[in-house]
Design a protein around this motif. Sequence first.
Motif, PDB file in Angstrom:
ATOM      1  N   ILE A   1       1.200   0.487   8.948  1.00 46.49           N
ATOM      2  CA  ILE A   1       0.706  -0.240   7.867  1.00 46.49           C
ATOM      3  C   ILE A   1       1.724  -0.408   6.546  1.00 46.49           C
ATOM      4  N   SER A   2       2.344   0.777   6.309  1.00 45.64           N
ATOM      5  CA  SER A   2       3.459   0.984   5.378  1.00 45.64           C
ATOM      6  C   SER A   2       4.457   0.103   5.505  1.00 45.64           C
ATOM      7  N   VAL A   3       5.250   0.217   6.866  1.00 39.73           N
ATOM      8  CA  VAL A   3       6.157  -0.772   7.312  1.00 39.73           C
ATOM      9  C   VAL A   3       5.732  -2.296   7.247  1.00 39.73           C
ATOM     10  N   ALA A   4       4.283  -2.825   7.385  1.00 48.42           N
ATOM     11  CA  ALA A   4       4.127  -4.003   7.263  1.00 48.42           C
ATOM     12  C   ALA A   4       4.117  -4.518   5.768  1.00 48.42           C
ATOM     13  N   GLY A   5       3.860  -3.456   4.856  1.00 46.73           N
ATOM     14  CA  GLY A   5       3.656  -3.657   3.558  1.00 46.73           C
ATOM     15  C   GLY A   5       5.261  -3.515   3.069  1.00 46.73           C
ATOM     16  N   VAL A   6       5.989  -3.023   3.409  1.00 45.69           N
ATOM     17  CA  VAL A   6       7.544  -3.211   3.181  1.00 45.69           C
ATOM     18  C   VAL A   6       7.958  -4.639   3.414  1.00 45.69           C
ATOM     19  N   ALA A   7       7.458  -5.142   5.041  1.00 42.20           N
ATOM     20  CA  ALA A   7       8.100  -6.384   5.493  1.00 42.20           C
ATOM     21  C   ALA A   7       7.399  -7.358   4.154  1.00 42.20           C
ATOM     22  N   PHE A   8       6.153  -7.130   3.827  1.00 40.47           N
ATOM     23  CA  PHE A   8       5.478  -8.209   2.980  1.00 40.47           C
ATOM     24  C   PHE A   8       6.153  -8.183   1.632  1.00 40.47           C
ATOM     25  N   LEU A   9       6.379  -7.020   1.310  1.00 40.87           N
ATOM     26  CA  LEU A   9       7.328  -6.957  -0.224  1.00 40.87           C
ATOM     27  C   LEU A   9       8.499  -7.763   0.057  1.00 40.87           C
ATOM     28  N   LEU A  10       9.388  -7.916   1.157  1.00 39.52           N
ATOM     29  CA  LEU A  10      10.489  -8.459   1.280  1.00 39.52           C
ATOM     30  C   LEU A  10      10.426 -10.093   1.276  1.00 39.52           C
ATOM     31  N   VAL A  11       9.166 -10.442   2.294  1.00 38.28           N
ATOM     32  CA  VAL A  11       8.684 -12.077   1.917  1.00 38.28           C
ATOM     33  C   VAL A  11       8.321 -12.199   0.633  1.00 38.28           C
TER      34      VAL A  11
ATOM     35  N   VAL B   1       0.889  -1.052  -0.090  1.00 39.11           N
ATOM     36  CA  VAL B   1       0.066  -0.048   0.012  1.00 39.11           C
ATOM     37  C   VAL B   1       0.922   1.275  -0.085  1.00 39.11           C
ATOM     38  N   PHE B   2       2.005   1.320   0.579  1.00 36.88           N
ATOM     39  CA  PHE B   2       2.881   2.539   0.403  1.00 36.88           C
ATOM     40  C   PHE B   2       3.240   2.804  -1.066  1.00 36.88           C
ATOM     41  N   LEU B   3       3.005   1.970  -2.083  1.00 33.72           N
ATOM     42  CA  LEU B   3       3.198   2.426  -3.429  1.00 33.72           C
ATOM     43  C   LEU B   3       1.927   2.796  -4.100  1.00 33.72           C
ATOM     44  N   ARG B   4       0.838   3.189  -3.041  1.00 31.08           N
ATOM     45  CA  ARG B   4      -0.329   3.638  -3.647  1.00 31.08           C
ATOM     46  C   ARG B   4      -1.000   2.749  -4.580  1.00 31.08           C
ATOM     47  N   THR B   5      -1.131   1.500  -4.256  1.00 30.37           N
ATOM     48  CA  THR B   5      -1.913   0.428  -5.172  1.00 30.37           C
ATOM     49  C   THR B   5      -3.414   0.481  -4.986  1.00 30.37           C
ATOM     50  N   ASP B   6      -3.982  -0.172  -5.660  1.00 24.73           N
ATOM     51  CA  ASP B   6      -5.426  -0.331  -5.701  1.00 24.73           C
ATOM     52  C   ASP B   6      -6.049  -0.567  -3.939  1.00 24.73           C
ATOM     53  N   LEU B   7      -5.358  -1.304  -3.526  1.00 21.73           N
ATOM     54  CA  LEU B   7      -5.829  -1.225  -2.039  1.00 21.73           C
ATOM     55  C   LEU B   7      -5.542  -0.160  -1.084  1.00 21.73           C
ATOM     56  N   TYR B   8      -4.426   0.603  -1.477  1.00 23.35           N
ATOM     57  CA  TYR B   8      -4.205   2.152  -0.853  1.00 23.35           C
ATOM     58  C   TYR B   8      -5.309   3.008  -1.039  1.00 23.35           C
TER      59      TYR B   8
ATOM     60  N   LEU C   1      -3.139  10.876   2.226  1.00 22.80           N
ATOM     61  CA  LEU C   1      -2.628   9.884   3.187  1.00 22.80           C
ATOM     62  C   LEU C   1      -1.047   9.695   2.981  1.00 22.80           C
ATOM     63  N   HIS C   2      -0.811   9.376   1.599  1.00 23.45           N
ATOM     64  CA  HIS C   2       0.617   9.096   1.290  1.00 23.45           C
ATOM     65  C   HIS C   2       1.558  10.150   1.488  1.00 23.45           C
ATOM     66  N   GLU C   3       1.209  11.343   1.302  1.00 16.98           N
ATOM     67  CA  GLU C   3       2.329  12.492   1.480  1.00 16.98           C
ATOM     68  C   GLU C   3       2.259  12.644   3.101  1.00 16.98           C
ATOM     69  N   ALA C   4       1.236  12.563   3.764  1.00 13.95           N
ATOM     70  CA  ALA C   4       1.222  12.868   5.129  1.00 13.95           C
ATOM     71  C   ALA C   4       2.059  11.915   5.953  1.00 13.95           C
ATOM     72  N   THR C   5       1.945  10.659   5.422  1.00  7.47           N
ATOM     73  CA  THR C   5       2.788   9.618   6.268  1.00  7.47           C
ATOM     74  C   THR C   5       4.128   9.670   5.888  1.00  7.47           C
ATOM     75  N   THR C   6       4.272   9.864   4.668  1.00  2.00           N
ATOM     76  CA  THR C   6       5.916  10.065   4.147  1.00  2.00           C
ATOM     77  C   THR C   6       6.530  11.417   5.032  1.00  2.00           C
TER      78      THR C   6
ATOM     79  N   ARG D   1      -4.198  12.885  11.667  1.00  4.11           N
ATOM     80  CA  ARG D   1      -4.231  11.774  12.901  1.00  4.11           C
ATOM     81  C   ARG D   1      -3.875  10.185  12.483  1.00  4.11           C
ATOM     82  N   VAL D   2      -4.298  10.065  11.098  1.00  7.43           N
ATOM     83  CA  VAL D   2      -4.102   8.823  10.601  1.00  7.43           C
ATOM     84  C   VAL D   2      -2.808   8.381  10.180  1.00  7.43           C
ATOM     85  N   ALA D   3      -1.941   9.380   9.879  1.00  9.97           N
ATOM     86  CA  ALA D   3      -0.557   9.038   9.281  1.00  9.97           C
ATOM     87  C   ALA D   3       0.275   8.212  10.292  1.00  9.97           C
TER      88      ALA D   3
END
Length: 387
Positions: free
Chosen positions: A314-324, A253-260, A272-277, A306-308
């Motif tokens: 979730i973005s960190v989890a997405g990176v972990a899922f990418l590595l897996v 989701v950190f790549l702004r996919t459909d699920l993002y 949300l992407h820019e705010a989180t970054t 508030r959500v960032a």
Amino acid sequence: MSPQRLEFHPLTFVEEHDGITVGRPDAESYATLPEDGAALLRRLSEGMPVPDAADWYRAEFGESIDMEDFVAALHELRFIREDGESPAVRREVRFQRLGRAVFSPLAWSAYAALVVAALAVLVLLPALRPHADHVFFTSSLVAVQIVLTLSQVPAILLHESFHVLAGRRLGLPSRLSVGRRLYFLVVQTELDGLLSVPRRRRYLPFLAGMLADVLLFSLLTVTAALTGPNLVGRLGLAVAYLIVLRLAWQFYVFLRTDLYFVFTTALGCTNLHEATTAWLRGKFSRLPGVRESTSDDEDWSPRDRRVAPWFALISVAGVAFLLVTLAVAVVPVVAGFAVRTWTALTQGTSGGAGFWDSAVSVLLIVVQVVLLVVVSRRDRTSRKEAA
């Protein structure tokens, strides 16, 4: 300001968590206004003269508003009809009936039957379950690279077409456009018109592409079961494996996919992407190589802020899922290419068909890497010159 009534194009008002999104769908022009601003705009669009609207606002909210600036902003958004301009007319968009048919109850029944059949095949025939070895549907590595690359074109078009038809089904002017990621041409769907419909109606257009991927995977799996281990069946399994990788990619989701976009819609966020970054860069700004954010926080809604911090997890989890995913699904394919290439180059007959097939395969990989480096440097130089 003299008494006057403003003439407006048809506008939509959609309630969001942090205000009201007002839009003119035919011009794809949208703005999120606070509730008081949206209420004022409603009065103006209903025909209330500008001075009377200013008085109403003062009486309703206990403060004055600069009507001249407010009206000027509405002109910039093209909400107000200019002199001699006819009101916009919403017409039935092309393929709207096709979109309704593709997502009709009858179609959903067929989709469910296909998916159930594919699940039954996967349970009863373990050999057809996605596996890295399926990529090598033929002994020719060049054929594997070229055929699988070309096969992604119709698969991606199907994915994006489902996005388009899900939008057209709602009467929205969704469309396909061609962009570029590095040196690859990509097809993407523009769905700005979703801002004119309630949030609950946006989920299907966002998820329609993944639905198309699941259906294509199911069709290829069932076909492989029916045809057996011939070339058609093996090719189907190879393409199906790549579809699984593309489905996995949607969870990054950190790549702004459909699920993002599904996440941001459910959470009621707008940027949300820019705010989180920016939040992450602020937290890790002292680390070497981490640049401070240059984003303008005025573009973020209060809910984005508030959500960032939570979305950062979730973005960190997405990176972990990418590595897996890389370790489990991509590395075995790369290793398979490497082993087959090494075997053909070192143990095959020099100048034989296997030798040259592997040599050309390596050359294709080298060409892609070189193009990647060249295009990356050119883009980096262009950004520096623009700055």
